[in-house]
Design a protein around this motif. Structure first.
Motif, PDB file in Angstrom:
ATOM      1  N   ILE A   1       0.841  -1.200   0.000  1.00 51.50           N
ATOM      2  CA  ILE A   1       0.000   0.000   0.000  1.00 51.50           C
ATOM      3  C   ILE A   1       0.876   1.250   0.000  1.00 51.50           C
ATOM      4  N   LEU A   2       1.922   1.242   0.794  1.00 54.00           N
ATOM      5  CA  LEU A   2       2.799   2.405   0.919  1.00 54.00           C
ATOM      6  C   LEU A   2       3.525   2.701  -0.389  1.00 54.00           C
ATOM      7  N   GLY A   3       4.009   1.666  -1.057  1.00 48.74           N
ATOM      8  CA  GLY A   3       4.721   1.870  -2.320  1.00 48.74           C
ATOM      9  C   GLY A   3       5.834   2.881  -2.162  1.00 48.74           C
ATOM     10  N   ASP A   4       5.917   3.843  -3.071  1.00 45.28           N
ATOM     11  CA  ASP A   4       6.933   4.900  -3.011  1.00 45.28           C
ATOM     12  C   ASP A   4       6.379   6.195  -2.421  1.00 45.28           C
ATOM     13  N   GLN A   5       5.182   6.127  -1.858  1.00 43.48           N
ATOM     14  CA  GLN A   5       4.527   7.314  -1.313  1.00 43.48           C
ATOM     15  C   GLN A   5       5.007   7.622   0.102  1.00 43.48           C
TER      16      GLN A   5
ATOM     17  N   TYR B   1       9.839   7.189   9.926  1.00 45.10           N
ATOM     18  CA  TYR B   1       8.758   8.091  10.313  1.00 45.10           C
ATOM     19  C   TYR B   1       9.374   9.463  10.548  1.00 45.10           C
ATOM     20  N   THR B   2       9.099  10.388   9.629  1.00 42.98           N
ATOM     21  CA  THR B   2       9.660  11.728   9.709  1.00 42.98           C
ATOM     22  C   THR B   2       8.590  12.741   9.300  1.00 42.98           C
ATOM     23  N   ASN B   3       8.541  13.855  10.011  1.00 42.75           N
ATOM     24  CA  ASN B   3       7.583  14.922   9.694  1.00 42.75           C
ATOM     25  C   ASN B   3       6.150  14.400   9.573  1.00 42.75           C
ATOM     26  N   ALA B   4       5.784  13.525  10.489  1.00 45.60           N
ATOM     27  CA  ALA B   4       4.431  12.961  10.586  1.00 45.60           C
ATOM     28  C   ALA B   4       4.045  12.101   9.390  1.00 45.60           C
ATOM     29  N   THR B   5       5.035  11.608   8.621  1.00 41.17           N
ATOM     30  CA  THR B   5       4.740  10.721   7.510  1.00 41.17           C
ATOM     31  C   THR B   5       5.590   9.465   7.599  1.00 41.17           C
ATOM     32  N   VAL B   6       5.030   8.405   7.039  1.00 43.64           N
ATOM     33  CA  VAL B   6       5.732   7.117   6.959  1.00 43.64           C
ATOM     34  C   VAL B   6       6.206   6.940   5.521  1.00 43.64           C
ATOM     35  N   ARG B   7       7.427   6.471   5.349  1.00 45.35           N
ATOM     36  CA  ARG B   7       7.943   6.191   4.013  1.00 45.35           C
ATOM     37  C   ARG B   7       8.910   5.022   4.090  1.00 45.35           C
ATOM     38  N   ARG B   8       9.134   4.373   2.959  1.00 38.69           N
ATOM     39  CA  ARG B   8      10.136   3.321   2.899  1.00 38.69           C
ATOM     40  C   ARG B   8      11.534   3.922   2.975  1.00 38.69           C
ATOM     41  N   THR B   9      12.433   3.228   3.607  1.00 39.67           N
ATOM     42  CA  THR B   9      13.825   3.654   3.586  1.00 39.67           C
ATOM     43  C   THR B   9      14.481   3.114   2.325  1.00 39.67           C
ATOM     44  N   ASP B  10      15.715   3.481   2.085  1.00 44.95           N
ATOM     45  CA  ASP B  10      16.436   2.957   0.932  1.00 44.95           C
ATOM     46  C   ASP B  10      16.605   1.448   1.043  1.00 44.95           C
ATOM     47  N   ALA B  11      16.659   0.935   2.283  1.00 46.34           N
ATOM     48  CA  ALA B  11      16.787  -0.512   2.502  1.00 46.34           C
ATOM     49  C   ALA B  11      15.484  -1.242   2.203  1.00 46.34           C
ATOM     50  N   GLY B  12      14.356  -0.523   2.292  1.00 46.08           N
ATOM     51  CA  GLY B  12      13.055  -1.160   2.104  1.00 46.08           C
ATOM     52  C   GLY B  12      12.646  -1.163   0.693  1.00 46.08           C
TER      53      GLY B  12
END
Length: 70
Positions: free
Chosen positions: A17-21, A59-70
């Motif tokens: 669901i998260l994808g690159d967002q 988790y940064t600035n109230a958003t979740v994102r994939r790391t480069d490792a993910g």
């Protein structure tokens, strides 16, 4: 138990669901519920804790994102 109901399976669904967002936790929860009505907030939080601990999401600035490792 189906794989989708395990922590690993549910976490994979969250990553899909998260994808690159970059999404807020609320947006991610709504998207997860849209995908599977049985997804609970507690399940989402457990998945996020698992993925964060594994270094797959950030988790940064109230958003979740994939790391480069993910």
């Amino acid at each position: 138990m189906p794989l989708s109901r395990t922590l690993v399976g549910a976490s994979a669904k969250i990553l899909e669901i998260l994808g690159d967002q970059q999404l807020t936790i609320g947006q991610l929860y709504l998207a997860a519920r849209e995908s599977d009505k049985t997804t609970s907030y507690d399940e989402l939080v457990a998945c996020l804790a698992f993925l964060y601990g594994a270094g797959i999401i950030d988790y940064t600035n109230a958003t979740v994102r994939r790391t480069d490792a993910g």
